[in-house]
Motif scaffolding. Sequence first.
Motif, PDB file in Angstrom:
ATOM      1  N   THR A   1      -7.544   7.444 -13.411  1.00 53.56           N
ATOM      2  CA  THR A   1      -8.073   7.155 -12.112  1.00 53.56           C
ATOM      3  C   THR A   1      -9.476   6.689 -11.854  1.00 53.56           C
ATOM      4  OG1 THR A   1      -7.131   8.868 -10.781  1.00 53.56           O
ATOM      5  CG2 THR A   1      -8.423   8.501  -9.956  1.00 53.56           C
ATOM      6  N   ALA A   2     -10.280   7.165 -12.860  1.00 52.47           N
ATOM      7  CA  ALA A   2     -11.564   5.932 -13.008  1.00 52.47           C
ATOM      8  C   ALA A   2     -11.659   4.345 -12.820  1.00 52.47           C
ATOM      9  CB  ALA A   2     -12.415   7.276 -14.122  1.00 52.47           C
ATOM     10  N   VAL A   3     -10.328   5.142 -13.818  1.00 49.09           N
ATOM     11  CA  VAL A   3     -10.451   3.006 -14.538  1.00 49.09           C
ATOM     12  C   VAL A   3      -9.535   2.406 -13.728  1.00 49.09           C
ATOM     13  CG1 VAL A   3      -8.966   1.537 -15.936  1.00 49.09           C
ATOM     14  CG2 VAL A   3     -10.283   3.558 -17.270  1.00 49.09           C
ATOM     15  N   LEU A   4      -8.663   3.339 -12.375  1.00 50.49           N
ATOM     16  CA  LEU A   4      -8.119   2.422 -11.962  1.00 50.49           C
ATOM     17  C   LEU A   4      -9.206   1.717 -10.699  1.00 50.49           C
ATOM     18  CD1 LEU A   4      -5.120   3.912 -11.005  1.00 50.49           C
ATOM     19  CD2 LEU A   4      -5.227   1.866 -12.195  1.00 50.49           C
ATOM     20  N   TRP A   5     -10.218   2.687 -10.538  1.00 48.07           N
ATOM     21  CA  TRP A   5     -11.633   3.182  -8.615  1.00 48.07           C
ATOM     22  C   TRP A   5     -12.304   1.484  -9.697  1.00 48.07           C
ATOM     23  CZ3 TRP A   5     -12.204   2.859  -4.441  1.00 48.07           C
ATOM     24  CH2 TRP A   5     -11.203   4.218  -3.665  1.00 48.07           C
ATOM     25  N   LEU A   6     -12.412   2.085 -10.572  1.00 50.37           N
ATOM     26  CA  LEU A   6     -13.699   0.478 -11.693  1.00 50.37           C
ATOM     27  C   LEU A   6     -12.731  -0.923 -12.019  1.00 50.37           C
ATOM     28  CD1 LEU A   6     -15.222   2.341 -14.856  1.00 50.37           C
ATOM     29  CD2 LEU A   6     -16.128   1.211 -11.812  1.00 50.37           C
ATOM     30  N   ARG A   7     -11.510  -0.579 -11.905  1.00 50.21           N
ATOM     31  CA  ARG A   7     -10.799  -1.989 -11.902  1.00 50.21           C
ATOM     32  C   ARG A   7     -10.991  -2.934 -10.625  1.00 50.21           C
ATOM     33  NH1 ARG A   7      -5.482  -1.735 -14.011  1.00 50.21           N
ATOM     34  NH2 ARG A   7      -5.452  -3.615 -13.124  1.00 50.21           N
ATOM     35  N   PHE A   8     -10.684  -2.297  -9.410  1.00 49.06           N
ATOM     36  CA  PHE A   8     -10.328  -2.789  -8.477  1.00 49.06           C
ATOM     37  C   PHE A   8     -11.772  -2.854  -7.343  1.00 49.06           C
ATOM     38  CE2 PHE A   8     -11.572  -0.840  -3.499  1.00 49.06           C
ATOM     39  CZ  PHE A   8     -11.107  -2.159  -2.873  1.00 49.06           C
ATOM     40  N   LEU A   9     -12.860  -2.521  -8.588  1.00 43.97           N
ATOM     41  CA  LEU A   9     -14.104  -3.062  -8.093  1.00 43.97           C
ATOM     42  C   LEU A   9     -14.563  -4.814  -9.148  1.00 43.97           C
ATOM     43  CD1 LEU A   9     -17.182  -0.519  -7.628  1.00 43.97           C
ATOM     44  CD2 LEU A   9     -16.035  -1.226  -5.988  1.00 43.97           C
TER      45      LEU A   9
ATOM     46  N   ASP B   1      -0.305  -1.934 -10.192  1.00 34.10           N
ATOM     47  CA  ASP B   1      -0.689  -0.715  -9.731  1.00 34.10           C
ATOM     48  C   ASP B   1      -2.068  -0.073  -9.528  1.00 34.10           C
ATOM     49  OD1 ASP B   1      -2.249  -2.886 -11.392  1.00 34.10           O
ATOM     50  OD2 ASP B   1      -2.819  -1.180 -13.344  1.00 34.10           O
ATOM     51  N   LEU B   2      -2.348  -1.358  -8.800  1.00 34.63           N
ATOM     52  CA  LEU B   2      -4.122  -0.494  -8.416  1.00 34.63           C
ATOM     53  C   LEU B   2      -3.387   0.029  -6.830  1.00 34.63           C
ATOM     54  CD1 LEU B   2      -7.125  -3.034  -8.725  1.00 34.63           C
ATOM     55  CD2 LEU B   2      -5.893  -0.677  -9.958  1.00 34.63           C
ATOM     56  N   LEU B   3      -3.144  -0.622  -6.249  1.00 36.26           N
ATOM     57  CA  LEU B   3      -2.226  -0.252  -4.641  1.00 36.26           C
ATOM     58  C   LEU B   3      -1.005   1.436  -4.843  1.00 36.26           C
ATOM     59  CD1 LEU B   3      -1.694  -3.993  -3.323  1.00 36.26           C
ATOM     60  CD2 LEU B   3      -3.351  -2.710  -3.217  1.00 36.26           C
ATOM     61  N   ALA B   4      -0.605   1.678  -6.187  1.00 33.07           N
ATOM     62  CA  ALA B   4       0.017   1.794  -6.204  1.00 33.07           C
ATOM     63  C   ALA B   4      -0.582   3.954  -5.876  1.00 33.07           C
ATOM     64  CB  ALA B   4       0.486   2.937  -7.272  1.00 33.07           C
TER      65      ALA B   4
ATOM     66  N   GLU C   1      -3.396   5.646  -3.818  1.00 29.87           N
ATOM     67  CA  GLU C   1      -3.421   5.757  -1.941  1.00 29.87           C
ATOM     68  C   GLU C   1      -4.379   5.681  -1.945  1.00 29.87           C
ATOM     69  OE1 GLU C   1      -2.801   9.523   1.257  1.00 29.87           O
ATOM     70  OE2 GLU C   1      -2.279   9.716  -0.623  1.00 29.87           O
ATOM     71  N   ALA C   2      -5.642   6.324  -2.737  1.00 31.60           N
ATOM     72  CA  ALA C   2      -6.644   5.886  -1.755  1.00 31.60           C
ATOM     73  C   ALA C   2      -7.613   4.670  -2.463  1.00 31.60           C
ATOM     74  CB  ALA C   2      -7.683   7.288  -2.789  1.00 31.60           C
ATOM     75  N   ILE C   3      -7.013   3.771  -3.193  1.00 31.32           N
ATOM     76  CA  ILE C   3      -7.010   2.157  -3.766  1.00 31.32           C
ATOM     77  C   ILE C   3      -6.705   1.956  -2.678  1.00 31.32           C
ATOM     78  CG2 ILE C   3      -7.532   0.797  -4.755  1.00 31.32           C
ATOM     79  CD1 ILE C   3      -7.678   2.742  -7.106  1.00 31.32           C
ATOM     80  N   ARG C   4      -5.489   1.979  -2.456  1.00 26.88           N
ATOM     81  CA  ARG C   4      -5.007   1.195  -1.305  1.00 26.88           C
ATOM     82  C   ARG C   4      -5.216   1.501   0.222  1.00 26.88           C
ATOM     83  NH1 ARG C   4      -0.083   3.064  -1.547  1.00 26.88           N
ATOM     84  NH2 ARG C   4      -0.174   4.738   0.000  1.00 26.88           N
ATOM     85  N   GLU C   5      -6.002   2.249   0.410  1.00 28.39           N
ATOM     86  CA  GLU C   5      -6.769   2.096   1.284  1.00 28.39           C
ATOM     87  C   GLU C   5      -7.725   1.585   1.948  1.00 28.39           C
ATOM     88  OE1 GLU C   5      -9.081   5.456   4.696  1.00 28.39           O
ATOM     89  OE2 GLU C   5      -8.022   6.511   2.846  1.00 28.39           O
TER      90      GLU C   5
ATOM     91  N   ALA D   1      -8.277  -0.786  -0.246  1.00 31.34           N
ATOM     92  CA  ALA D   1      -8.015  -2.189  -0.377  1.00 31.34           C
ATOM     93  C   ALA D   1      -7.812  -2.832   0.983  1.00 31.34           C
ATOM     94  CB  ALA D   1      -7.240  -2.578  -1.363  1.00 31.34           C
ATOM     95  N   ASP D   2      -7.001  -2.373   1.696  1.00 28.58           N
ATOM     96  CA  ASP D   2      -6.767  -2.806   3.401  1.00 28.58           C
ATOM     97  C   ASP D   2      -8.807  -2.558   4.497  1.00 28.58           C
ATOM     98  OD1 ASP D   2      -4.356  -2.807   3.237  1.00 28.58           O
ATOM     99  OD2 ASP D   2      -4.480   0.155   3.858  1.00 28.58           O
ATOM    100  N   ILE D   3      -9.659  -2.126   3.666  1.00 27.38           N
ATOM    101  CA  ILE D   3     -10.845  -2.598   4.550  1.00 27.38           C
ATOM    102  C   ILE D   3     -11.622  -3.645   3.766  1.00 27.38           C
ATOM    103  CG2 ILE D   3     -13.303  -0.598   4.210  1.00 27.38           C
ATOM    104  CD1 ILE D   3     -11.367   1.722   3.732  1.00 27.38           C
ATOM    105  N   CYS D   4     -10.810  -3.755   2.598  1.00 29.16           N
ATOM    106  CA  CYS D   4     -11.716  -4.922   2.108  1.00 29.16           C
ATOM    107  C   CYS D   4     -10.637  -6.393   3.106  1.00 29.16           C
ATOM    108  CB  CYS D   4     -11.356  -5.055   0.824  1.00 29.16           C
ATOM    109  SG  CYS D   4     -12.810  -4.038   0.225  1.00 29.16           S
ATOM    110  N   GLU D   5      -9.339  -6.641   3.486  1.00 28.63           N
ATOM    111  CA  GLU D   5      -8.956  -7.649   3.965  1.00 28.63           C
ATOM    112  C   GLU D   5      -9.882  -7.879   5.020  1.00 28.63           C
ATOM    113  OE1 GLU D   5      -5.042  -7.860   5.746  1.00 28.63           O
ATOM    114  OE2 GLU D   5      -4.289  -5.676   3.751  1.00 28.63           O
ATOM    115  N   GLU D   6     -10.152  -9.594   4.931  1.00 27.01           N
ATOM    116  CA  GLU D   6     -11.160 -10.346   5.900  1.00 27.01           C
ATOM    117  C   GLU D   6     -11.105  -9.748   7.331  1.00 27.01           C
ATOM    118  OE1 GLU D   6     -12.623 -15.179   6.150  1.00 27.01           O
ATOM    119  OE2 GLU D   6     -11.571 -14.132   4.350  1.00 27.01           O
ATOM    120  N   GLY D   7      -9.630  -9.687   7.851  1.00 25.38           N
ATOM    121  CA  GLY D   7      -9.237  -9.707   9.232  1.00 25.38           C
ATOM    122  C   GLY D   7      -9.968  -8.408   9.815  1.00 25.38           C
TER     123      GLY D   7
END
Length: 311
Positions: free
Chosen positions: A170-178, A191-194, A196-200, A202-208
């Motif tokens: 989970t730590a690696v997934l978070w760091l890869r997301f950043l 694999d990051l979107l899989a 749940e917290a990282i998918r949320e 990512a949604d926050i990062c959407e420009e829209g």
Amino acid sequence: MAHYLDPKNDFVFKRIFGSHPDLLISFLNALMPFEPGRVIESIEYVSNELVPDNPAKKFSIVDVRCRDNYGRQFIVEMQMEWSNVFPSRMLFNASKTYVQQLRRKEDYIRLHPVYALGILNEAYDRVTPEFYHRYQFVNRENTDEVIEGMELILVELPKVTAETWSDRRTAVLWLRFLKETEDGATSVPDDLLAHEAIREAADICEEGAFTPEELALYENYWDSIRTEMSVIRASLVEGLIEGEKKGLEKGLEKGRREGLEKGREEGAHKKTVQIVLNCAHRGMLKEDIADMVNLSVDEISAILKNRPENT
């Protein structure tokens, strides 16, 4: 098609971790060096301004500051470019947070641990491939002896890969997301979107999801970073030029001194040789000449042997 903003941007970073406690809990539980069974279950955000007690009264702003259900406090910072003062600033902020836990006459037993987590978008340790650095107060002769209370954790994003830290997925997934979610990206790895917290996140990062005013703040942050980097690089170049100039001046001065000294030595040697030749021409013994010019008999013999034929 979705377009993502960079979560390393101060504005977006705070939007993710400063407004969504569930995401911050997931992030900290993944990255913090907690003992088994002491994970964060809930947090509360606290003021993010630490005011040092000095005449200048300068503010030191941290990205996210919070307290968990065990009373532990956390300072989380995103640093775009490494500087030598960054660890000192982290230590200062952590120290202030630790000290400010007590009011007058309260017992030290009321103190809780403070953790400062710095996420660095630049590698600073050029010696090892390690990207996770944990600093504690330890006995240098026996590192098992630790004074509890405060820890600094520095993470170098550029060194993080999918293969590292296999036991802390989970730590690696978070760091890869950043690390991998960059400005203008149109997708996030599956694999990051899989997660749940990282998918949320990512949604926050959407420009829209951002208003025009918020996007202006987002761009202003990048402008400030570019300006700061330009100033730092200009200072480095200026320092190198000045260093080269001083080095050249120092080298010329050293060369001048060495040249004068060598000239004096050569002049003195020539004078001594001439005295030896004159004394020998007058028939003085080598032993007497040696005593007079403070040389050995062998040195006198060498001078006489190498004298010009017409001397």
